[in-house]
Design a protein around this motif. Structure first.
Motif, PDB file in Angstrom:
ATOM      1  N   UNK A   1      79.317  26.595 104.045  1.00 29.51           N
ATOM      2  CA  UNK A   1      79.175  25.524 106.012  1.00 29.51           C
ATOM      3  C   UNK A   1      78.260  26.143 106.468  1.00 29.51           C
ATOM      4  N   UNK A   2      77.167  25.894 105.741  1.00 27.22           N
ATOM      5  CA  UNK A   2      75.816  26.232 106.852  1.00 27.22           C
ATOM      6  C   UNK A   2      74.359  25.628 106.029  1.00 27.22           C
ATOM      7  N   UNK A   3      72.934  25.652 106.947  1.00 27.30           N
ATOM      8  CA  UNK A   3      72.212  25.311 106.159  1.00 27.30           C
ATOM      9  C   UNK A   3      71.891  26.819 104.929  1.00 27.30           C
ATOM     10  N   UNK A   4      71.251  26.458 104.357  1.00 27.55           N
ATOM     11  CA  UNK A   4      70.530  27.261 102.929  1.00 27.55           C
ATOM     12  C   UNK A   4      69.394  28.477 103.618  1.00 27.55           C
ATOM     13  N   UNK A   5      69.533  29.354 103.344  1.00 29.69           N
ATOM     14  CA  UNK A   5      68.331  30.692 104.138  1.00 29.69           C
ATOM     15  C   UNK A   5      67.422  30.004 103.854  1.00 29.69           C
ATOM     16  N   UNK A   6      67.028  29.180 102.263  1.00 34.15           N
ATOM     17  CA  UNK A   6      64.867  28.103 102.182  1.00 34.15           C
ATOM     18  C   UNK A   6      65.006  27.705 103.451  1.00 34.15           C
TER      19      UNK A   6
ATOM     20  N   UNK B   1      64.461  33.302 101.287  1.00 37.10           N
ATOM     21  CA  UNK B   1      63.992  32.765  99.785  1.00 37.10           C
ATOM     22  C   UNK B   1      62.196  32.668  99.590  1.00 37.10           C
ATOM     23  N   UNK B   2      61.171  32.788  98.952  1.00 36.52           N
ATOM     24  CA  UNK B   2      60.582  32.825  98.907  1.00 36.52           C
ATOM     25  C   UNK B   2      59.745  31.198  98.577  1.00 36.52           C
ATOM     26  N   UNK B   3      59.018  30.629  99.969  1.00 42.92           N
ATOM     27  CA  UNK B   3      58.663  28.495  98.891  1.00 42.92           C
ATOM     28  C   UNK B   3      57.736  28.694  97.444  1.00 42.92           C
ATOM     29  N   UNK B   4      57.738  27.936  97.070  1.00 43.51           N
ATOM     30  CA  UNK B   4      56.588  27.207  96.419  1.00 43.51           C
ATOM     31  C   UNK B   4      55.380  26.887  97.005  1.00 43.51           C
TER      32      UNK B   4
ATOM     33  N   UNK C   1      59.931  28.927  95.144  1.00 40.18           N
ATOM     34  CA  UNK C   1      59.173  29.794  94.447  1.00 40.18           C
ATOM     35  C   UNK C   1      59.312  29.778  93.081  1.00 40.18           C
ATOM     36  N   UNK C   2      60.538  29.726  93.241  1.00 42.36           N
ATOM     37  CA  UNK C   2      61.079  30.298  91.932  1.00 42.36           C
ATOM     38  C   UNK C   2      62.358  29.184  91.725  1.00 42.36           C
TER      39      UNK C   2
END
Length: 192
Positions: free
Chosen positions: A123-128, A99-102, A71-72
């Motif tokens: 060492x992993x995927x982003x929380x988004x 995290x909020x998505x657009x 979103x941001x």
């Protein structure tokens, strides 16, 4: 002599017509392939690297692209992993953070195969990526992760995704660093 020029002109026109018809047929076939593809290539890319990897997969599979956008948007200071107050540091040190998505929900009804790509963060995927998975119905779909990284592998991320979302039909992922199109094709043939 006049006859020779007439014959030569006829041959040239025939060749141009044939080439034009062939090119139109190839374009029609490529458009049909893209319209008939049941592949969606989703990606989160903070700096453009993962976007390029996603484009390569979409090209090789005939899949459609979908940007997992926050979103941001992330700024350079948000991405400073050495700063304990930066946005990425805060998000990644609270694995429950979403995290909020657009665009929170993506229409996946036409797709049976969904690739999900992302950069390596800690060492992993982003929380988004969790935000995206939890906002969308991936039930019954084959889901395939891919990652870009400066030096880590995809194993830890795959393990975390499998544990967090055991109901998803996960397939073997790929670290996209320094891979050729042939490497990607081999990976695709393995997961089919």
């Amino acid at each position: 002599m006049k006859r020779f020029f007439y014959l030569a002109a006829t041959v040239i026109i025939a060749c141009i017509t044939f080439q034009s018809c062939t090119n139109n047929k190839m374009t029609e076939n490529n458009n049909e392939k893209n319209q008939e593809s049941n592949v969606l290539v989703c990606y989160f890319s903070a700096t453009g690297t993962t976007e390029k990897a996603a484009q390569r997969i979409a090209e090789l599979t005939g899949g459609a692209l979908h940007n997992i956008a926050p979103e941001v948007e992330y700024t350079d200071s948000d991405l400073d992993w050495r700063d304990t107050l930066s946005r990425c540091y805060v998000e990644m040190h609270n694995r429950d953070f979403r995290p909020a998505l657009k665009d929170s929900v993506t229409d996946m009804s036409d797709y049976s195969v969904v690739f999900i790509g992302y950069p390596n963060w800690w060492n992993t995927h982003p929380t988004i990526i969790n935000s995206f998975i939890e906002a969308n119905d991936l039930g019954g779909k084959i889901v395939i992760p891919f990652m870009t990284s400066g030096g880590s592998n995809i194993i830890n991320s795959e393990n975390e995704l499998h544990q967090a979302y055991p109901g998803i039909k996960w397939k073997k992922g790929l670290l996209m660093n320094n891979v050729s199109d042939d490497d990607i094709k081999d990976w695709l043939s393995e997961i089919e």
